[in-house]
Design a protein around this motif. Structure first.
Motif, short mmCIF file in Angstrom:
data_model
loop_
_atom_site.label_atom_id
_atom_site.label_comp_id
_atom_site.label_asym_id
_atom_site.label_seq_id
_atom_site.Cartn_x
_atom_site.Cartn_y
_atom_site.Cartn_z
N TRP B 191 -1.53 9.21 -5.28
CA TRP B 191 -0.13 8.99 -4.96
C TRP B 191 0.55 10.04 -3.92
CZ3 TRP B 191 1.46 4.90 -7.83
CH2 TRP B 191 0.76 4.43 -8.78
N ASN B 192 -0.02 10.78 -3.54
CA ASN B 192 0.33 11.71 -2.51
C ASN B 192 1.13 10.88 -1.41
OD1 ASN B 192 1.25 14.22 -1.17
ND2 ASN B 192 -0.51 14.29 -0.29
N MET B 193 2.35 11.24 -0.91
CA MET B 193 2.87 10.91 0.23
C MET B 193 3.50 11.94 1.22
SD MET B 193 4.99 7.38 -0.70
CE MET B 193 4.71 6.38 -1.92
N ASP B 194 3.01 13.15 1.05
CA ASP B 194 3.39 14.32 1.67
C ASP B 194 2.03 14.83 2.38
OD1 ASP B 194 4.08 16.48 2.84
OD2 ASP B 194 4.70 17.68 0.91
N PRO B 195 1.97 14.40 3.59
CA PRO B 195 0.87 14.83 4.48
C PRO B 195 0.44 16.50 4.38
CG PRO B 195 2.01 13.30 5.72
CD PRO B 195 2.91 13.58 4.73
N ALA B 197 0.70 18.26 1.84
CA ALA B 197 0.19 18.64 0.67
C ALA B 197 -1.22 18.20 0.51
CB ALA B 197 1.22 18.03 -0.35
N GLY B 198 -1.70 17.49 1.59
CA GLY B 198 -3.04 16.85 1.44
C GLY B 198 -3.18 15.60 1.76
N GLU B 199 -4.26 15.05 1.50
CA GLU B 199 -4.67 13.76 1.76
C GLU B 199 -3.74 12.65 1.35
OE1 GLU B 199 -7.69 12.56 3.89
OE2 GLU B 199 -6.20 10.81 3.94
N VAL B 200 -3.33 11.68 2.21
CA VAL B 200 -2.29 10.69 1.78
C VAL B 200 -3.25 9.43 1.54
CG1 VAL B 200 -0.12 11.65 2.62
CG2 VAL B 200 -1.59 10.31 4.05
N LEU B 201 -4.59 9.32 2.11
CA LEU B 201 -5.02 8.02 2.13
C LEU B 201 -5.77 7.64 0.64
CD1 LEU B 201 -6.30 5.54 3.66
CD2 LEU B 201 -8.39 7.04 3.85
N ASP B 202 -5.34 6.57 0.31
CA ASP B 202 -6.06 6.02 -0.98
C ASP B 202 -7.09 5.24 -0.71
OD1 ASP B 202 -5.93 5.78 -4.09
OD2 ASP B 202 -5.95 3.72 -3.14
N ASP B 203 -8.31 6.05 -1.32
CA ASP B 203 -9.56 5.04 -1.22
C ASP B 203 -10.15 4.10 -2.25
OD1 ASP B 203 -10.40 6.78 -2.61
OD2 ASP B 203 -11.88 7.81 -1.40
N THR B 204 -9.14 3.85 -2.88
CA THR B 204 -9.41 2.72 -4.13
C THR B 204 -10.02 1.20 -3.40
OG1 THR B 204 -7.60 3.45 -5.32
CG2 THR B 204 -8.88 1.38 -5.94
N ASP B 205 -11.26 1.08 -3.88
CA ASP B 205 -11.91 -0.16 -3.66
C ASP B 205 -11.46 -1.39 -4.71
OD1 ASP B 205 -12.98 -2.41 -2.51
OD2 ASP B 205 -15.03 -1.33 -2.46
N LEU B 206 -10.55 -2.44 -4.41
CA LEU B 206 -10.32 -3.26 -5.69
C LEU B 206 -11.35 -4.12 -5.85
CD1 LEU B 206 -6.47 -3.68 -5.07
CD2 LEU B 206 -7.58 -2.38 -6.93
N GLU B 207 -12.42 -4.39 -4.63
CA GLU B 207 -13.32 -5.28 -4.99
C GLU B 207 -14.25 -4.77 -6.18
OE1 GLU B 207 -14.68 -7.94 -2.86
OE2 GLU B 207 -12.60 -8.08 -2.33
N THR B 208 -14.37 -3.34 -6.16
CA THR B 208 -15.26 -2.80 -7.34
C THR B 208 -14.73 -3.15 -8.86
OG1 THR B 208 -14.28 -0.85 -7.48
CG2 THR B 208 -15.91 -1.00 -5.85
N LEU B 209 -13.41 -3.58 -8.92
CA LEU B 209 -12.71 -3.99 -10.36
C LEU B 209 -13.28 -5.40 -10.70
CD1 LEU B 209 -9.05 -2.82 -9.62
CD2 LEU B 209 -11.14 -1.42 -10.34
N TYR B 210 -13.95 -5.99 -9.87
CA TYR B 210 -14.28 -7.26 -10.23
C TYR B 210 -15.86 -7.39 -10.76
CZ TYR B 210 -9.88 -8.99 -8.64
OH TYR B 210 -8.57 -9.22 -8.18
#
Lengths: 264, 219
Positions: B191-195, B197-210
């Motif tokens: 959820w971070n939007m402050d560069p 404060a750390g990494e801002v990229l979210d690497d969630t792969d929604l394909e794996t939810l299926y």
């Protein structure tokens, strides 16, 4: 603002269609299997299986314990421990390598005459056998069929028994249907045929036939229950101390399995 | 009398400030990010002002954080197309593909609406994630998960639901909404939007939810 009514109605209609379709499928499987099961007055056996297969993405470790209860024929039972892994080379192709330690397996050479001259099975319960297994199984989604989530499997398995050098090839075509709810698997139903071919033993081209139906209930992503009902025919042939024999053993087997899929 | 006039003028000034357009700009950019404005494509850059009608397009390696002045921020994930339909007092954005994180703090009487396919998500101050999933039937699924506050979601067919903090839904092929529930995978959303404060990229792969029926092989 919370109004699930339309969503519920829509999902409810889908659920009704799915239930009717599933009942039809179960009925068709039963109709197909019953004549085969009933005609030969087979013996009955039961089995239990526990499988732990951590979810490793394309590489899934595999650890299985299974036991077969003495059937109505009074057999001593069979038990095995299998370890290995499946690797998904392609969405449509999985392969696996396994090692199995088994006790209580019966081969042609185990059909012997006792002191009274009666034919009996040798007691192999305490005899360990090591088996190396290679598995290559293509599978295809048949999403043009009603219900969409149909998969055709062709499981091909080579087994080398290090105890007696027997080599066998098992070919198992099968069709499974998985019902989903909210994109999560709910249950699966399948029907399969497996043929066992002795590559360097026996007198029959196909020494085992197995027709089975199974149901898989997905309690969660991590825990599943499976029930399998199979009709089996094993052909045996050989010679014991100059006496030739040739017969077929038929049995119906019900096996229950608990499947655990821990996250790696 | 003068005091009354002064108070009225002050009230009008505050009202005008409230109703005026939101000052949107690029707060952070990483990788390839383009802005489609009218018929031209502009390369996004830090501090670049955005106007209503702009479309933000992030590449495979692109990520952008859009500031909505003091109202909040939107984090645009890689491989995403987001159009800024309205930047008036009521902000409306449209997720055409990909995924965004929305954080709304002070809407000053205005509203924030996110459109994704057939779905509308309306909020008055919250933090939530919206992303397109797989296309299983006719239209892609839309996942929506709330970190703070409440998000009211409605579909064009009239189905509607309120999603509270910690809950998520999946809009199945633009038609059906799954009951709000906690999804374990949302614990790992970034959820971070402050560069700073750390990494801002979210690497969630929604394909794996299926779950893939081709992968169900347990013997």
């Amino acid at each position: 603002m919370t109004d699930h009514s339309k969503t519920r109605r829509s999902l409810g209609r889908n659920g009704n269609r799915r239930s009717k379709f599933t009942l039809l499928l179960v009925w068709m499987i039963f109709q197909a299997l019953w004549p085969l099961m009933a005609q030969e007055n087979p013996a009955l056996r039961g089995g239990l299986r526990v499988l732990v297969t951590p979810d490793g993405g394309d590489l899934d470790p595999f650890l299985e314990a299974r036991t077969e209860f003495p059937g109505t024929e009074g057999l001593l039972g069979f038990s095995a421990l299998t370890a290995g892994a499946y690797y998904r080379f392609h969405p449509n192709l999985k392969g696996g390598l396994f090692y199995r330690l088994q006790f209580g397996a019966l081969h042609n050479a185990d059909w012997i005459k006792n002191g009274s001259g009666e034919w009996v099975w040798a007691d192999t319960l305490g005899r360990p056998e090591s088996v190396l297994i290679a598995d290559l199984s293509p599978r295809f989604l048949l999403d043009f069929l009603p219900g969409r989530n149909w998969v055709f499997f062709l499981k091909n398995r080579y087994e080398l028994n290090l105890y007696n050098g027997d080599q066998a090839l098992y070919i198992r075509p099968g069709l499974t249907y998985t019902a989903f709810r909210y994109r999560r698997p709910l249950y699966g139903l399948g029907i399969h045929y497996a043929a066992g071919i002795g590559l360097n033993f026996g007198e029959h081209l196909i020494y085992t036939h197995q027709i089975y139906a199974d149901g898989l209930y997905h309690l969660s992503d991590r825990f599943k229950l499976q029930m399998q009902l199979s009709w089996n025919r094993h052909n045996y042939a050989g010679v014991y101390m100059g006496s030739p024999f040739r017969f077929a053993e038929r049995f119906i087997k019900a096996e229950f399995a608990a499947i655990l899929i821990p996250e790696l | 009398m003068h005091r009354k006039i002064g108070a009225m003028l002050l009230f009008l000034l505050i009202l005008l400030g409230t109703l005026s357009a939101v000052q949107a700009s690029i707060d952070f950019v990483d990788g390839r990010v383009d802005i489609r404005r009218g018929g031209s494509i502009l390369a996004a850059d830090f501090g670049m002002d955005l106007v209503a009608g702009d479309v933000i397009i992030t590449g495979e390696d692109g990520l952008a954080i859009i500031s909505l002045a003091d109202r909040g921020s939107i984090k645009v994930q890689p491989d995403t197309t987001l159009s800024l339909n309205s930047l008036d007092s009521d902000v409306e954005v449209e997720l055409q593909s990909g995924a965004v994180f929305s954080r709304l703090e002070r809407l000053n009487g205005g509203s924030y609406r996110l459109r994704a396919g057939t779905a509308f998500a309306g909020v008055r101050g919250t933090e939530f994630y919206t992303a397109y999933g797989k296309t299983i039937e006719d239209l892609p699924d839309v996942w929506l998960c709330v970190n703070e506050g409440v998000v009211d979601v409605s579909l064009q067919n009239g189905a509607a639901v309120s999603v509270a903090a910690g809950e998520g839904i999946n809009i199945l092929s633009g038609r059906d909404i799954t009951p709000p529930q906690f999804f374990a995978w949302t614990r790992d959303l970034n959820w971070n939007m402050d560069p700073s404060a750390g990494e801002v990229l979210d690497d969630t792969d929604l394909e794996t939810l299926y779950n893939d029926p081709l992968d169900f092989d347990y013997d």
